[in-house]
Design an enzyme around this catalytic site. Structure first.
Site, PDB file in Angstrom:
ATOM      1  NE  ARG A  86       0.442  -7.840  12.320  1.00  0.00           N
ATOM      2  CZ  ARG A  86       1.440  -8.652  12.649  1.00  0.00           C
ATOM      3  NH1 ARG A  86       1.638  -8.985  13.895  1.00  0.00           N
ATOM      4  NH2 ARG A  86       2.252  -9.126  11.728  1.00  0.00           N
ATOM      5  NE  ARG A 103       9.610  -6.463  10.514  1.00  0.00           N
ATOM      6  CZ  ARG A 103      10.126  -5.248  10.705  1.00  0.00           C
ATOM      7  NH1 ARG A 103       9.973  -4.646  11.847  1.00  0.00           N
ATOM      8  NH2 ARG A 103      10.785  -4.653   9.735  1.00  0.00           N
ATOM      9  CE  LYS A 106      -1.965   0.305   3.883  1.00  0.00           C
ATOM     10  NZ  LYS A 106      -2.106   1.263   4.973  1.00  0.00           N
ATOM     11  NE  ARG A 145      -5.918   3.739  12.541  1.00  0.00           N
ATOM     12  CZ  ARG A 145      -5.170   3.566  13.606  1.00  0.00           C
ATOM     13  NH1 ARG A 145      -5.711   3.216  14.751  1.00  0.00           N
ATOM     14  NH2 ARG A 145      -3.892   3.755  13.535  1.00  0.00           N
ATOM     15  NE  ARG A 180       6.840  -8.234   7.874  1.00  0.00           N
ATOM     16  CZ  ARG A 180       5.890  -7.345   8.198  1.00  0.00           C
ATOM     17  NH1 ARG A 180       5.624  -6.330   7.405  1.00  0.00           N
ATOM     18  NH2 ARG A 180       5.235  -7.479   9.329  1.00  0.00           N
TER      19      ARG A 180
END
Ligand SMILES: [Zn+2]
Length: 212
Positions: free
Chosen positions: A167, A156, A14, A89, A123
């Site tokens: 999430r 992470r 994004k 949001r 990641r």
């Protein structure tokens, strides 16, 4: 004047897509994340609040995000328009936004959850210098070692299957009502976020009726 909102789950590219669009059409890229980081780095009053919230492991509230976006838009430095990233949001904010600004379109980058998992779980981060890696797009030359400093690459802390599932659930719960509202107004342009970035950018421009 072109005024857009960009929406997409983490890993959908994004920020990158908003940046490419902003660059070529002289739009201001208003990224909530970047604005908050700016406040923290520049030790503003708001930055101190944000720092406290994050230190407590909490998320910055919707109201704070709203005031940050309002303040940013009130600067009126967007002669050719803007791309807002990370806002609205919730439904109420979306309504306020539709009333206050004549939005030309909402770019919805669609990435299936399975692909989000694949991208996010790939990641890695250098434990020594903090450089970002991605085992799909940016592989280190030597497995598990940083190309720059030789440090060990780690995931992470919050990039676990479990944390990501939470999430994703939160994201859909929050985003779906906003998308539904925008859809009813026929503002939404859904773009497949799976192809490589140049291709996604072209698809966005085509959908928005912009020159390529
Ligand atoms: Zn390193």
């Amino acid at each position: 004047m072109r005024k857009y909102v960009i929406m997409g789950v983490q890993g959908s590219g994004k920020g990158t897509q908003a940046g490419l669009l902003a660059q070529d059409f002289d739009l201001v890229h208003i990224s909530v994340g970047d604005v908050l980081r700016w406040h923290v780095q520049n030790h503003t009053k708001l930055g101190a609040q944000v720092r406290r919230i994050m230190a407590a492991g909490e998320l910055v509230g919707d109201d704070m995000v709203e005031s940050v976006v309002r303040q940013r838009l009130d600067q009126h430095d967007w002669n050719y328009g803007f791309v807002v990233d990370g806002f609205p949001r919730n439904r109420r904010q979306a309504e306020f936004f539709l009333e206050g600004y004549d939005i030309d379109g909402v770019i919805h980058l669609h990435l299936p959850d399975a692909e989000v998992r694949r991208r996010v779980l790939a990641r890695r981060l250098c434990s020594r210098c903090g450089l970002d890696y991605n085992l799909i797009a940016h592989r280190p030359e030597v497995a598990d070692r940083c190309d720059v400093c030789g440090g060990e690459l780690v995931s992470r802390e919050d990039d676990t299957e479990e944390a990501l599932a939470t999430r994703l659930r939160d994201y859909h719960e929050k985003t779906n009502p906003v998308l539904d509202l925008f859809r009813r107004k026929e503002y939404v342009f859904t773009v497949d976020a799976r192809p490589e970035r140049a291709e996604v950018q072209q698809a966005i421009r085509q959908q928005l009726g912009l020159p390529r």
